[in-house]
Design a protein around this motif. Structure first.
Motif, short mmCIF file in Angstrom:
data_model
loop_
_atom_site.label_atom_id
_atom_site.label_comp_id
_atom_site.label_asym_id
_atom_site.label_seq_id
_atom_site.Cartn_x
_atom_site.Cartn_y
_atom_site.Cartn_z
N UNK A 107 -121.69 43.06 47.75
CA UNK A 107 -120.38 43.68 47.92
C UNK A 107 -119.91 43.55 49.37
N UNK A 108 -120.84 43.73 50.30
CA UNK A 108 -120.49 43.57 51.72
C UNK A 108 -120.10 42.13 52.02
N UNK A 109 -120.86 41.18 51.47
CA UNK A 109 -120.56 39.76 51.71
C UNK A 109 -119.20 39.40 51.11
N UNK A 110 -118.90 39.96 49.94
CA UNK A 110 -117.60 39.70 49.32
C UNK A 110 -116.48 40.27 50.18
N UNK A 111 -116.67 41.48 50.68
CA UNK A 111 -115.66 42.13 51.53
C UNK A 111 -115.41 41.32 52.80
N UNK A 112 -116.48 40.90 53.46
CA UNK A 112 -116.34 40.13 54.70
C UNK A 112 -115.64 38.80 54.43
N UNK A 113 -115.98 38.15 53.32
CA UNK A 113 -115.37 36.86 52.98
C UNK A 113 -113.87 37.00 52.75
#
Length: 301
Positions: free
Chosen positions: A9-15
Motif C-alpha cells: 500500500x505504501x509503494x502504491x501510494x508513493x508511485x
C-alpha cells in the motif's frame, strides 16, 4: 495502537504521488489499475484521511497526502536498508542526512564536499534532492530535506535563509563570437543577439527578465530550454548567447565557449542555506551544512 498498513500500500501510494497518475503507477508496479486503487483505498481507510484529489484530468496530493509522503518514503528507505543489511550480514548504522540543492550546487560544489565528509562519516547515508529552486524550497518546507542550498526562500515566513555567497551571472558565448574579445560586456551590447535562456518558470529567468527590463533595447530570447546544462550545450553548438550563473559554468565539460562578466552592477543572486524556521539541525546534518559553508568561503578567497 496497531498499525494496519501493508508495504504494498505504501509503494502504491508513493508511485501514484510521483507519477500523478493511477495508470502510470499501476504500469510501473506491474499491477492492474483496480488492484492499485484497492491498495490506495485500504491505505486511506487505515489513516482515515483522503490522500489524493482525483479529477478526470489529474491526480494530486491532498495536504494530508503531502505530509504522509515524507514519512512513507522514509519507511520504505529504512526497510530497504534493513534488507541490504541482512543480505550483507552486517548491521548498518541508520544515520542519514537529506540535503536539497539546485543542480549547479549538486554538480559543481557538493561532490568535493561529500568526498571529504564521507571520509569522516563513512556510514552515514546521504540523500541529495537536486531539483529546481521551487522544489528545493518545498523539500525543506515539507521536512523531506534536513536543509537546502537555494537562491530563493529569503522572503518565506516559514524559512530561515542564511546567505553563504553572492553569485554573479556571466555572458556565455561561442569562443568565435565577436564579443568574445571583450573583457566585460554590457547588457546593451546584447541587443540584437539571439539569446538562449532557461524557461520562464525558472528563478534564473526571473532575474534575467528583470535585468533586461532596465535596458532601452531588450535582447530577444530566441531559444528556451528547461535546464542550465541544456543552455550551455546550445551555446557550445554556436546557436546563441546565454546569461548563466557562474557556478554552473565552473568546470563545465564543454569546449569552444567563453564566459565574460557583465559591466556595472550586472546580475547577482544570493545563494543561501535554508532550513525550516526555528529548526535545529541534527549533528550530522549540521556538519554537512558547515562543510558546505567552508567550501563556499574557500572558493571566494
Amino acid at each position: 495502537m496497531r498499525i494496519n498498513i501493508e508495504t504494498g500500500e505504501l509503494l502504491a501510494f508513493i508511485a501514484v504521488a510521483k507519477q500523478s497518475s493511477f495508470k502510470a503507477a499501476a504500469e510501473g508496479l506491474f499491477i492492474s489499475q483496480p488492484a492499485l486503487s484497492r491498495r490506495i483505498e485500504n491505505l486511506e481507510n487505515s489513516l482515515q484521511e483522503r490522500l489524493f484529489e482525483r479529477t478526470t484530468r489529474r491526480v494530486s496530493l491532498t495536504a494530508a497526502g503531502k505530509l504522509f509522503l515524507v514519512h512513507a518514503q522514509a519507511v520504505i528507505e529504512e526497510l530497504e536498508l534493513g534488507i541490504r543489511s541482512i543480505e550483507l550480514g552486517t548491521a548498518q548504522r541508520r544515520e542519514h542526512v537529506t540535503v536539497a540543492c539546485v543542480p549547479s550546487v549538486a554538480n559543481h560544489l557538493l561532490p568535493q564536499v561529500l568526498k571529504r565528509y564521507a571520509t569522516e562519516h563513512p556510514n552515514v547515508r546521504v540523500k541529495i534532492i537536486d531539483e529546481s529552486a521551487t522544489d528545493v524550497l518545498e523539500s525543506v518546507r515539507s521536512g523531506e530535506a534536513d536543509f537546502g542550498i537555494n537562491f530563493i526562500g529569503a522572503q518565506e515566513a516559514e524559512i530561515d535563509f542564511e546567505e553563504i555567497m553572492q553569485e554573479h551571472y556571466l555572458v556565455v558565448m561561442p569562443d568565435k563570437h565577436p564579443l568574445a574579445n571583450e573583457r566585460v560586456i554590457s547588457l546593451q551590447a546584447l541587443a540584437g543577439e539571439k539569446m538562449v535562456s532557461v524557461s520562464s518558470s525558472s528563478g534564473n529567468r526571473g532575474l534575467i527578465d528583470n535585468a533586461f527590463a532596465r535596458v532601452p533595447h531588450r535582447p530577444v530570447i530566441q531559444y528556451e530550454i528547461n535546464h542550465v546544462a541544456g543552455a550551455i550545450s546550445l551555446v557550445a553548438a554556436g546557436i546563441g548567447v546565454a546569461l548563466l550563473p557562474e557556478l554552473s559554468i565552473k568546470n563545465a565539460p564543454f569546449t569552444g565557449i567563453v564566459a565574460r562578466p557583465l559591466s556595472g552592477a550586472g546580475i547577482v543572486r544570493s545563494l543561501g542555506l535554508i532550513v525550516r524556521k526555528g529548526n535545529v539541525l541534527r549533528p550530522l546534518s549540521a556538519k554537512l551544512a558547515s562543510a558546505l559553508r567552508e567550501a563556499v568561503s574557500s572558493r571566494q578567497e
